[in-house]
Design an enzyme around this catalytic site. Structure first.
Site, PDB file in Angstrom:
ATOM      1  N   GLY A 227     -48.725 -32.174 -24.470  1.00 25.12           N
ATOM      2  CA  GLY A 227     -49.487 -33.384 -24.862  1.00 25.12           C
ATOM      3  C   GLY A 227     -50.018 -33.477 -26.099  1.00 25.12           C
ATOM      4  O   GLY A 227     -50.559 -34.390 -26.963  1.00 25.12           O
ATOM      5  N   HIS A 228     -50.321 -32.124 -26.935  1.00 22.31           N
ATOM      6  CA  HIS A 228     -51.009 -32.231 -28.113  1.00 22.31           C
ATOM      7  C   HIS A 228     -50.271 -31.301 -29.092  1.00 22.31           C
ATOM      8  O   HIS A 228     -50.730 -30.108 -29.379  1.00 22.31           O
ATOM      9  CB  HIS A 228     -52.394 -31.503 -27.758  1.00 22.31           C
ATOM     10  CG  HIS A 228     -53.387 -31.453 -28.978  1.00 22.31           C
ATOM     11  ND1 HIS A 228     -53.168 -30.861 -30.104  1.00 22.31           N
ATOM     12  CD2 HIS A 228     -54.587 -32.440 -29.034  1.00 22.31           C
ATOM     13  CE1 HIS A 228     -54.299 -31.419 -30.902  1.00 22.31           C
ATOM     14  NE2 HIS A 228     -55.091 -32.324 -30.245  1.00 22.31           N
TER      15      HIS A 228
END
Lengths: 85, 154
Positions: free
Chosen positions: B50-51
């Protein structure tokens, strides 16, 4: 050092850690540092270290544990800075 | 003094954080004033998905956590043992209480970082340390001044 001077210096040391600024504006000897001013208990160590630097004293754990109000801090500091007889 | 000087391996063994939230592979040296640790960010760390999707970069909060696991948690374990005993070091957990940090360079999956911490003070179970993280080429990645407070396990 008189009580008023000690109180003023103590308030100056504690100010950066205060979360409840309303209570801080009307602080008295009876004002509790954690409960009334909202100071994080983890910051008490910082405050004790600042007392030691500002007043040239050593604060043992037992004395530190007794400080709950601004008045307690004033009394402890006056006692530790009093000239020896 | 009744305490013991733990070895770096013993300090690592006493760390409560475990995968997937352990960001220390190795403690290289520790002496109560200074500590050095190392961590390699795996390609499959849980947060990269997600990052950011398709462009993984290690989050700053994870870099901060890694710095604090070395400079505050591991150093705290060493100091608890030095002051009391290894059993006491096991009975306390160091909780994160404050930090002022700066992040200078991105850390990508697969990178190895070295973390160096220096004690500012250790008093009444509170440890404050100045901690720096370096990339493999020695470039400064991040720095923080962070504190932890030891609380007895309930």
């Amino acid at each position: 050092m008189d009580t008023t001077t000690a109180f003023g210096k103590i308030v100056g040391i504690i100010k950066p850690f205060v979360k409840n600024t309303t209570a801080f504006g009307t602080a008295t000897d009876g004002t509790r540092i954690i409960e009334d001013l909202g100071v994080n208990s983890a910051r008490l160590v910082d405050i004790i270290l600042a007392f030691e630097d500002e007043f040239g004293i050593e604060v043992d754990d037992e004395s530190a544990d007794r400080v709950r109000t601004l008045g307690d801090a004033v009394q402890m500091i006056l006692q530790k800075t009093a000239p020896a007889h | 003094m009744v305490g013991v000087r733990l070895t770096p391996a013993q300090v690592l063994e006493l760390m409560p954080q475990q995968r997937p939230f352990r960001f220390v592979d190795e403690i290289l040296d520790v002496d109560g004033q200074r500590i050095t640790g190392r961590y390699t960010f795996r390609e499959d760390e849980w947060f990269y998905a997600g990052h950011f999707p398709g462009r993984p970069i290690t989050p700053g909060v994870i870099l901060l956590e890694s710095m604090c696991q070395v400079g505050v948690v591991a150093m705290g374990i060493y100091l608890f043992a030095l002051e009391r005993s290894a059993e006491e070091a096991r009975a306390w957990t160091t909780l994160f209480v404050e930090a002022e940090s700066e992040f200078l360079k991105s850390v990508l999956p697969g990178e190895t970082v070295t973390i160096r911490g220096e004690r500012i003070f250790w008093r009444r179970n509170k440890l404050r340390a100045r901690i720096e993280m370096f990339a493999a080429d020695g470039t400064l990645v991040a720095q923080t001044t962070a504190s932890g407070l030891g609380v007895r396990n309930g």
